[in-house]
Structures are given as structure tokens and as C-alpha cells.
Design a protein around this motif. Structure first.
Motif, PDB file in Angstrom:
ATOM      1  N   ILE A 120     -38.489 -24.739  -6.206  1.00 57.54           N
ATOM      2  CA  ILE A 120     -37.597 -24.035  -5.272  1.00 57.54           C
ATOM      3  C   ILE A 120     -38.257 -23.959  -3.901  1.00 57.54           C
ATOM      4  N   ARG A 121     -39.533 -23.605  -3.882  1.00 63.06           N
ATOM      5  CA  ARG A 121     -40.288 -23.538  -2.630  1.00 63.06           C
ATOM      6  C   ARG A 121     -40.255 -24.879  -1.899  1.00 63.06           C
ATOM      7  N   ASP A 122     -40.480 -25.932  -2.641  1.00 66.53           N
ATOM      8  CA  ASP A 122     -40.467 -27.273  -2.046  1.00 66.53           C
ATOM      9  C   ASP A 122     -39.088 -27.600  -1.470  1.00 66.53           C
ATOM     10  N   THR A 124     -35.464 -18.307 -14.818  1.00 66.37           N
ATOM     11  CA  THR A 124     -34.006 -18.300 -14.675  1.00 66.37           C
ATOM     12  C   THR A 124     -33.517 -17.518 -13.463  1.00 66.37           C
ATOM     13  N   HIS A 125     -34.247 -16.484 -13.058  1.00 67.83           N
ATOM     14  CA  HIS A 125     -33.826 -15.586 -11.981  1.00 67.83           C
ATOM     15  C   HIS A 125     -34.890 -15.557 -10.880  1.00 67.83           C
ATOM     16  N   TYR A 126     -34.440 -15.801  -9.649  1.00 66.00           N
ATOM     17  CA  TYR A 126     -35.375 -15.863  -8.528  1.00 66.00           C
ATOM     18  C   TYR A 126     -34.852 -15.099  -7.332  1.00 66.00           C
ATOM     19  N   LYS A 127     -35.778 -14.719  -6.497  1.00 59.43           N
ATOM     20  CA  LYS A 127     -35.476 -14.102  -5.207  1.00 59.43           C
ATOM     21  C   LYS A 127     -36.211 -14.932  -4.160  1.00 59.43           C
ATOM     22  N   ALA A 128     -35.493 -15.300  -3.108  1.00 57.24           N
ATOM     23  CA  ALA A 128     -36.110 -16.084  -2.039  1.00 57.24           C
ATOM     24  C   ALA A 128     -35.936 -15.350  -0.716  1.00 57.24           C
ATOM     25  N   VAL A 129     -37.027 -15.215  -0.002  1.00 57.46           N
ATOM     26  CA  VAL A 129     -37.024 -14.647   1.343  1.00 57.46           C
ATOM     27  C   VAL A 129     -37.327 -15.810   2.277  1.00 57.46           C
ATOM     28  N   ILE A 130     -36.357 -16.108   3.135  1.00 60.75           N
ATOM     29  CA  ILE A 130     -36.481 -17.279   4.005  1.00 60.75           C
ATOM     30  C   ILE A 130     -36.313 -16.836   5.456  1.00 60.75           C
ATOM     31  N   TYR A 138     -28.390 -23.279  -0.328  1.00 64.06           N
ATOM     32  CA  TYR A 138     -27.846 -23.973  -1.499  1.00 64.06           C
ATOM     33  C   TYR A 138     -27.893 -25.485  -1.292  1.00 64.06           C
ATOM     34  N   ALA A 139     -27.566 -25.936  -0.096  1.00 59.44           N
ATOM     35  CA  ALA A 139     -27.609 -27.368   0.198  1.00 59.44           C
ATOM     36  C   ALA A 139     -29.037 -27.895   0.071  1.00 59.44           C
ATOM     37  N   ALA A 140     -30.008 -27.127   0.555  1.00 62.61           N
ATOM     38  CA  ALA A 140     -31.413 -27.532   0.448  1.00 62.61           C
ATOM     39  C   ALA A 140     -31.847 -27.604  -1.018  1.00 62.61           C
ATOM     40  N   MET A 141     -31.321 -26.715  -1.841  1.00 61.27           N
ATOM     41  CA  MET A 141     -31.665 -26.701  -3.267  1.00 61.27           C
ATOM     42  C   MET A 141     -31.076 -27.899  -3.997  1.00 61.27           C
ATOM     43  N   MET A 167     -30.149 -26.246  -8.043  1.00 58.64           N
ATOM     44  CA  MET A 167     -29.346 -25.029  -8.252  1.00 58.64           C
ATOM     45  C   MET A 167     -28.777 -24.977  -9.664  1.00 58.64           C
ATOM     46  N   GLN A 168     -28.521 -26.109 -10.262  1.00 58.23           N
ATOM     47  CA  GLN A 168     -27.959 -26.148 -11.615  1.00 58.23           C
ATOM     48  C   GLN A 168     -28.961 -25.695 -12.672  1.00 58.23           C
ATOM     49  N   GLN A 169     -30.225 -25.625 -12.307  1.00 60.44           N
ATOM     50  CA  GLN A 169     -31.265 -25.220 -13.253  1.00 60.44           C
ATOM     51  C   GLN A 169     -31.633 -23.744 -13.124  1.00 60.44           C
TER      52      GLN A 169
END
Length: 103
Positions: A8-10, A35-41, A59-62, A66-68
Motif C-alpha cells: 500500500i505504501r509503495d 484486511t483493514h488499513y488507515k492511510a495518512v497522506i 484509489y486510482a494509485a492503489m 484495492m481488491q485485496q
């Protein structure tokens, strides 16, 4: 070993963040590991964008990653917003309700 948080970070690094945190919050939920994440961007790319547009960019960057992921809490800031108030809200506790919670 590369974790899903690393992936996710990448992926989110495509937003050229000046600050990026990816926190695995799976332990707070009943769906299992990774399964559950929090991202601060914090990114200058968010300048002039509404919250929904910022989330769409993440979401586009993911992409297919995102499906995982079952859940991704996004906290998106411009550098000026982050500098003014770097306070990220706590994530809510899981209230259950998943098919995984049923006997």
C-alpha cells in the motif's frame, strides 16, 4: 517479507507524499490479518481538490491492490493543512456485524 502495508505504501507513493503513514488496523476487526488499513497522506497533489477527489486519487494509485483490502480509511491533507493541524482522528472500534462474527 513484503507486507500488504508495504505494498500500500509503495502504491500510494505515486501521489508524491511529503508525509505517508500506513497503519495495519486488522487487529481491531474480525476479518483476520492484513484486511483493514488507515492511510495518512499529505501531498501537494491534493491542493484545490475536494475530499472525494483526494480519495479517488488514492484509489486510482492503489489500482488492483484495492481488491485485496477489505477497508482503507483515508486521511488526506495538503501540506498547509497538515502543518496547521497534524491531528489524525482515531479509527472507530469494530462493531461486528460481519458474517465472520456469526457462530
Amino acid at each position: 517479507m513484503i507486507t500488504r502495508a508495504d505494498q500500500i505504501r509503495d502504491a500510494l507513493s505515486a501521489l508524491q507524499p511529503v508525509h505517508l503513514e500506513v497503519i495495519d488496523e486488522s487487529h481491531m476487526h474480525s476479518r483476520g490479518l492484513e484486511t483493514h488499513y488507515k492511510a495518512v497522506i499529505v501531498s501537494a497533489q491534493f491542493e484545490g481538490r475536494r475530499a472525494i477527489q483526494r480519495h479517488q486519487a488514492a484509489y486510482a494509485a492503489m489500482g488492483p491492490l484495492m481488491q485485496q483490502v477489505h477497508a482503507l480509511g483515508l486521511h488526506t491533507y495538503t501540506p498547509a493543512e497538515w502543518q496547521a493541524d497534524a491531528n489524525v482522528p482515531d479509527s472507530p472500534r469494530c462493531r461486528g456485524g460481519s458474517k465472520h462474527d456469526r457462530p
